[in-house]
Scaffold this active site. Structure first.
Site, PDB file in Angstrom:
ATOM      1  N   ASP A  93      46.422  42.100  57.234  1.00 50.43           N
ATOM      2  CA  ASP A  93      46.281  40.666  57.864  1.00 50.43           C
ATOM      3  C   ASP A  93      47.553  39.845  58.089  1.00 50.43           C
ATOM      4  OD1 ASP A  93      46.383  40.590  55.086  1.00 50.43           O
ATOM      5  OD2 ASP A  93      44.003  40.288  54.987  1.00 50.43           O
ATOM      6  N   ASN A 125      34.631  36.771  47.176  1.00 54.10           N
ATOM      7  CA  ASN A 125      33.281  36.536  47.906  1.00 54.10           C
ATOM      8  C   ASN A 125      33.053  37.862  48.522  1.00 54.10           C
ATOM      9  OD1 ASN A 125      35.401  36.913  49.709  1.00 54.10           O
ATOM     10  ND2 ASN A 125      34.844  34.935  50.886  1.00 54.10           N
ATOM     11  N   HIS A 159      35.179  39.752  50.257  1.00 51.83           N
ATOM     12  CA  HIS A 159      35.975  39.807  51.575  1.00 51.83           C
ATOM     13  C   HIS A 159      36.976  41.190  51.271  1.00 51.83           C
ATOM     14  CE1 HIS A 159      39.634  37.067  50.675  1.00 51.83           C
ATOM     15  NE2 HIS A 159      39.670  38.012  50.170  1.00 51.83           N
ATOM     16  N   GLU A 186      35.507  37.988  55.929  1.00 51.04           N
ATOM     17  CA  GLU A 186      34.700  37.287  55.215  1.00 51.04           C
ATOM     18  C   GLU A 186      33.237  37.678  55.211  1.00 51.04           C
ATOM     19  OE1 GLU A 186      36.533  35.716  53.174  1.00 51.04           O
ATOM     20  OE2 GLU A 186      37.954  34.456  53.868  1.00 51.04           O
TER      21      GLU A 186
END
Ligand code: PGA
Length: 242
Positions: free
Chosen positions: A67, A136, A138, A143
């Site tokens: 990313d 979370n 990810h 996400e």
């Protein structure tokens, strides 16, 4: 899935670097998916040390990072290009044209995502994908969502993710709101996945990811379906696993 738990950070980093270098030694033309963040820093350091001791060469290797932030100048110290240069690329013999990171400053981000996927396809998919884990759930910047996207795409970063990454920026306001991320489909197509997680603050999400229901609410839980998943944990991150 193979889960290994380490009492020492050094041993964990050695194990992670050993898996990556083993792939490069077995296949000098390996295609590696790389990650950024706090977690892999020690693994890259170990890998650089092993490279300097002459254990392998990256000359034939191709890499694809997971990313990149949207809109951060490439030379911004917190861009993932800058991170990779600092922690790995400038220390090894990987030709710069073989080190791919999505361009978060491309004029047409959708076109950049398609181009990135084509490059990965042309390289013949990933032999190994290195992953950290977000609080979370990810992976990359995929996400939690009702549906996950297969290929590279533009993502709005979750507030939780921006807050977690604010530690690298002067203030929360300066953390970008968007990123480009490789999709879960590409990650899952990698021949081997190496998930590395450290710290007590990740113990709950490690349990959800590895032993909870497989759900897009926790993108990392999809890794349970992968036939060659290797997980390296420190003792604290592993403490809630049954
Ligand atoms: P970290 O990030 O390694 O900085 O904890 C992991 C992630 O968000 O994927």
């Amino acid at each position: 899935m193979n889960v290994w738990v380490y009492d020492s950070d050094d041993k964990l980093n050695e194990a992670g670097a050993g898996i990556i270098s083993g792939i490069v030694q077995t296949n000098p033309r390996a295609v590696l998916g790389l990650a950024t963040g706090g977690t892999p820093v020690g693994i890259y350091k170990q890998l650089v040390g092993d490279f300097e001791r002459g254990m392998f060469s990256f000359r034939g290797v191709t890499t694809f990072n997971l990313d990149e932030y949207v809109g951060l100048p490439e030379n911004h110290p917190e861009s993932y290009r800058a991170y990779m240069n600092e922690h790995l690329f400038r220390h090894i013999d990987l030709p710069s044209g073989q080190a791919h990171i999505p361009d978060g400053n491309a004029p047409d981000l959708e076109a950049e995502c398609r181009r990135y996927d084509e490059r990965i396809e042309d390289a013949g998919q990933l032999d190994l994908q290195l992953l950290g884990l977000g609080h979370n759930g990810h992976i990359g910047f995929n996400e939690p969502a009702h549906a996950l996207i297969k290929g590279t795409h533009v993502v709005d970063l979750a507030e939780e993710t921006r807050k977690a990454n604010a530690r690298f920026f002067p203030s929360l306001d300066e953390v970008p709101r968007q990123a480009l991320t490789m999709g879960v489909g590409t990650i899952l197509k990698s021949k081997t996945i190496l998930l590395v997680v450290k710290g007590a603050d990740k113990a709950d999400i490690v349990r959800r990811a590895l032993q909870g229901p497989i759900t897009t609410d926790c993108p990392a839980s999809l890794l349970q379906t992968h036939p060659h998943l290797v997980v390296l944990l420190d003792r604290a991150a592993a403490e809630k696993l049954s």
